[in-house]
Design a protein around this motif. Sequence first.
Motif, PDB file in Angstrom:
ATOM      1  N   PRO A 269       0.837  -1.204   0.000  1.00 56.76           N
ATOM      2  CA  PRO A 269       0.000   0.000   0.000  1.00 56.76           C
ATOM      3  C   PRO A 269       0.876   1.260   0.000  1.00 56.76           C
ATOM      4  N   GLY A 270       0.550   2.198  -0.865  1.00 58.48           N
ATOM      5  CA  GLY A 270       1.310   3.438  -0.958  1.00 58.48           C
ATOM      6  C   GLY A 270       2.369   3.440  -2.040  1.00 58.48           C
ATOM      7  N   ASP A 271       2.726   2.269  -2.564  1.00 60.79           N
ATOM      8  CA  ASP A 271       3.716   2.210  -3.642  1.00 60.79           C
ATOM      9  C   ASP A 271       3.148   2.819  -4.931  1.00 60.79           C
ATOM     10  N   THR A 272       4.059   3.364  -5.718  1.00 61.21           N
ATOM     11  CA  THR A 272       3.681   3.832  -7.053  1.00 61.21           C
ATOM     12  C   THR A 272       4.075   2.764  -8.066  1.00 61.21           C
ATOM     13  N   VAL A 273       3.131   2.408  -8.928  1.00 60.75           N
ATOM     14  CA  VAL A 273       3.346   1.321  -9.884  1.00 60.75           C
ATOM     15  C   VAL A 273       3.144   1.859 -11.302  1.00 60.75           C
ATOM     16  N   LEU A 274       4.164   1.688 -12.125  1.00 59.63           N
ATOM     17  CA  LEU A 274       4.122   2.156 -13.517  1.00 59.63           C
ATOM     18  C   LEU A 274       3.728   0.997 -14.429  1.00 59.63           C
ATOM     19  N   VAL A 275       2.672   1.190 -15.215  1.00 60.14           N
ATOM     20  CA  VAL A 275       2.229   0.135 -16.134  1.00 60.14           C
ATOM     21  C   VAL A 275       2.003   0.732 -17.515  1.00 60.14           C
TER      22      VAL A 275
ATOM     23  N   ALA B 185      -3.740  -4.238  -4.703  1.00 62.04           N
ATOM     24  CA  ALA B 185      -2.672  -4.459  -3.724  1.00 62.04           C
ATOM     25  C   ALA B 185      -2.385  -3.192  -2.916  1.00 62.04           C
ATOM     26  N   GLY B 186      -3.068  -2.102  -3.248  1.00 61.98           N
ATOM     27  CA  GLY B 186      -2.892  -0.864  -2.502  1.00 61.98           C
ATOM     28  C   GLY B 186      -1.962   0.132  -3.176  1.00 61.98           C
ATOM     29  N   GLY B 187      -1.546  -0.157  -4.397  1.00 62.64           N
ATOM     30  CA  GLY B 187      -0.637   0.735  -5.106  1.00 62.64           C
ATOM     31  C   GLY B 187      -1.356   1.884  -5.805  1.00 62.64           C
ATOM     32  N   SER B 188      -0.581   2.942  -6.102  1.00 62.79           N
ATOM     33  CA  SER B 188      -1.080   4.033  -6.936  1.00 62.79           C
ATOM     34  C   SER B 188      -0.527   3.810  -8.336  1.00 62.79           C
ATOM     35  N   VAL B 189      -1.412   3.801  -9.318  1.00 64.28           N
ATOM     36  CA  VAL B 189      -0.988   3.452 -10.668  1.00 64.28           C
ATOM     37  C   VAL B 189      -0.715   4.698 -11.500  1.00 64.28           C
ATOM     38  N   VAL B 190       0.430   4.699 -12.180  1.00 66.93           N
ATOM     39  CA  VAL B 190       0.735   5.707 -13.195  1.00 66.93           C
ATOM     40  C   VAL B 190       1.053   4.950 -14.483  1.00 66.93           C
ATOM     41  N   THR B 191       0.988   5.632 -15.614  1.00 66.27           N
ATOM     42  CA  THR B 191       1.130   4.900 -16.875  1.00 66.27           C
ATOM     43  C   THR B 191       2.235   5.475 -17.760  1.00 66.27           C
ATOM     44  N   VAL B 192       2.764   4.591 -18.598  1.00 64.35           N
ATOM     45  CA  VAL B 192       3.611   5.013 -19.714  1.00 64.35           C
ATOM     46  C   VAL B 192       2.859   4.599 -20.975  1.00 64.35           C
ATOM     47  N   ASP B 193       2.683   5.564 -21.872  1.00 65.28           N
ATOM     48  CA  ASP B 193       1.752   5.340 -22.973  1.00 65.28           C
ATOM     49  C   ASP B 193       2.437   4.961 -24.272  1.00 65.28           C
ATOM     50  N   ALA B 194       1.750   4.098 -25.003  1.00 67.76           N
ATOM     51  CA  ALA B 194       2.087   3.812 -26.390  1.00 67.76           C
ATOM     52  C   ALA B 194       0.781   3.319 -27.008  1.00 67.76           C
ATOM     53  N   PRO B 195       0.593   3.503 -28.312  1.00 68.75           N
ATOM     54  CA  PRO B 195      -0.651   3.021 -28.927  1.00 68.75           C
ATOM     55  C   PRO B 195      -0.715   1.494 -28.864  1.00 68.75           C
ATOM     56  N   TRP B 196      -1.938   0.964 -28.855  1.00 67.48           N
ATOM     57  CA  TRP B 196      -2.124  -0.479 -29.008  1.00 67.48           C
ATOM     58  C   TRP B 196      -1.462  -0.894 -30.317  1.00 67.48           C
TER      59      TRP B 196
END
Lengths: 381, 381
Positions: free
Chosen positions: B88-94, B111-122
Motif C-alpha cells: 500500500p502506498g507504492d507507485t506502480v508504472l504500467v 494491492a494498494g498501489g497508486s498506478v501511473v502509466t507510460v503510454d504507447a498506442p495499441w
Amino acid sequence: MLDAPEVEELTPPVRTLMGPGPSDVHPRVLRAMGTPLVGHLDPTFIDLMDEVQELLRYAFQTENQWTIPISGTGSAAMEAAFANLVEPGDTVLVPTNGYFGYRMASMAERAGGSVVTVDAPWGKPLDPADVQDAFDTHQPDVFGFVHAETSTGVRQPNVSDLTAIAHAHDAFVIADTVTSLGGVELRVDAWDIDVAYSGGQKCLSCPPGASPLTLSDRAMDRVLSRENPVRSWYLDLSQLEGYWGDDRSYHHTAPITNVYALREALRLVAEEGIEARWNRHRRVAQSLVDGLADIGLERYADEEYWLPSLNTVSVPDHVDDGQIIDRLLNEYDLEIAGGLGDLAGDVFRIGCMGHSARPANVQYLLAALDDTLEIETPKTQ
Amino acid sequence: MLDAPEVEELTPPVRTLMGPGPSDVHPRVLRAMGTPLVGHLDPTFIDLMDEVQELLRYAFQTENQWTIPISGTGSAAMEAAFANLVEPGDTVLVPTNGYFGYRMASMAERAGGSVVTVDAPWGKPLDPADVQDAFDTHQPDVFGFVHAETSTGVRQPNVSDLTAIAHAHDAFVIADTVTSLGGVELRVDAWDIDVAYSGGQKCLSCPPGASPLTLSDRAMDRVLSRENPVRSWYLDLSQLEGYWGDDRSYHHTAPITNVYALREALRLVAEEGIEARWNRHRRVAQSLVDGLADIGLERYADEEYWLPSLNTVSVPDHVDDGQIIDRLLNEYDLEIAGGLGDLAGDVFRIGCMGHSARPANVQYLLAALDDTLEIETPKTQ
C-alpha cells in the motif's frame, strides 16, 4: 546460456492414498484428465461449464445459481469466499477448534476484516450456546465455521442451529466443506448455509485444481454491492460472474483439464446418488474404525460428531507416530498422516474418501498397520 | 432431495488450437495428466518439485532460487507478482499499449498501489525514452511491462534498456512473459528482469493450472521484508517459501497433476533445447506469415517487434471477422481468435505456440482460411 537439465521420465510410485487428501482418483477421472483440450471460450466448453454447475448443485444439494469451480485448489475457493464476503471494517467470527479456523482468520484479516473467535477445544465441535454468546457480544457480519475439520476428524453437528443464530443477527455464514462435499451429509439449502467451499481431492476423488464454491443470491448480492473492490483480481466473483454467468466474457483462462476431471468426478457422484454415497462412506469408515479397534487403536473423535471421511485415531503411548507413517509409506506404498497443530503427535489421520472409501483399501490399511505396529517402535525423544 | 442430473460422457470435439491459447497439448503431456497421484507432501513429490524448479530455471534462463509454479492459471501467477511486490502506498508504472497493462493496473490497485502509466498506442511497443520520462516524473517503485502482448501480437524489444532505467531508479521490474516463455527469446538474468510470470497453455503447450513465476533474491528480499501482509493468503510468497523452500511445510495442496504435466512440458523444452525452440517458433511462424500474405492477409505488427507466438493479422475491409472465426471452428474444428479491446474487429489473432507451432498446423490453417475467405462474407452491421 544455461545448460538443459536432464530429468527422467515421470514415474511416481503407485500409492494407496488413505491420508487427509488427495484420495485415490477413479480411473474414469484420470482418463478425463488425458483428454485433448478445447479452448476456454469454445462453445462446447461453455456448455460443459453449465453441466459442471448443474452437477455441483446436486453435490451441494443447493439451487444456488452461483455454484462454480474456482480456478485453484481448495484454499483458493476458501479465499474466494472470505475475500468476496468480507469488506474492510467487517467483523468476522471464526472458530478456534481446529487448524482451518486459523486459516479463516488469516484470510479474513487480509480482506480487511476484524477477527473475533468462538472457542472450543481442538477435537470438539462448536456449541451453539457459545456461538449465540459470541454473536450477542460481537455482532459479527460474517461467521465462518468448519463442517468437516480435517485436522481433528470432527464433524460439526447442529448446522441449522448455527445458521439460525447467524441469520437472526443478519450475518452471512460461510461453511468449510472441504472434507465433507460428496462424502458426508451436507445440505446447503436445507441447512440455510450462505456460502460453502470445497476441494476436489477429498471425497470427490478428483485431482486438485478446480475447487467447488456456492453462494446464495443473498450472498452474491452482497458481493455485487461491495463498496470496495475485492482485494484479489483473480478471485473477484463480480468479474467471474461475467465468465460463469450469462455473458461468458473472458476473465481468466480456466483450468480446462481440471474442469473436465471435476465433471467426471461429479458424474460418478450423480450415478451413485448422493445419499447412497454418504451411506457408503459411513459404512466403509465404520468397518475401518471397527478394524482399528481390533488392533488396539481407538477413535479420537466421539461417535456423536465423528467424521467418517477423516478418522483421527489416538497414537498409543509407546508408539512413535512418525516411524509408523514413514514405514507405511516406504514399505507398503500407503499414505496416512499424523496430527496437525494442537494434535501433532497425538493422532493419526486416516482418510476414507471417495474412491479410497472401499473395503479393499480398508483391509489393506488394517493389515499393513497391524504388521507395522507389531514391530517395536520406541518413541524417539 | 434434489434429483441427480444426467450428464453424458465427456466427448469434446477434437480441435486444432491456433488461437491465443490454449495451444495443442503434446501427447506426452496429456499422458502425464493421467498419472495416478501421490500426496503433495510425499517425499517423491518433493523431489519432483526440485526437478520442476530446475527445469523452469532453464526455460526462464535464470539462476533465481525462487522459481516455482503458482497453483492457478497465468493470471494467478500475474497476481502473485503484483500482490507480493506492491505494498500500500507504492507507485506502480504500467503500460497502456495492450489489454494486459490494464490488468496489471487493476491488480496493482487492489494491492494498494497508486498506478501511473507510460503510454504507447495499441500495437506498438514501449519507447525507452517514454519509460525514462515516466520514471523521472513519477519515480515509481515497481514497473510492469508486457514482453509478449497477447492482445496485439507485439514483442517488446530493448528489454535491457527498460530494466536499466528502472534499476537506475531503484525500482523493481515485473515482466509479463505469458506468451513468450518457451517460444520466444527470453533471458531473465541477462536482461536483468526482477520478476517474470507466465502461463502453461501458451508456448509450453501444457494444460493451464500451474503457472511459472520467478523472482530474483533482491525481489524476494523485498517480499520477505514487507510491512504489511500480502492481501492474498493463497498467493503469499512468504508462506509459499515454506513449501517450495527448504522446510517443505504444508501451506496449501498443490495441483499435483498440473505439476506432473508442467514437468513433462518442460522436459520437452529441455530435450529440444531452448534456443532451438525459439528458432522453431520463428521459422514456423514465418511460414505462417508468408502463407497469410499469399492469401491476401497482412501481418498487423511490424517486423521489428513481431511476436512469432501470436500473430495479429489485419481483417480485410470486406470481411466479417466473427463469421470467419465461427466458420473455422464449426466447419474445420480450428480455433483462431479475433481482436481484444482497441483491436476488436480489426485483427485476427493466430497463435503459433509450442506443439501447435508445427508445419502441419500451419498448412491446415492456411488451407482452411483460404477456403473460408473465398466464400462471400458480407460484414453484418
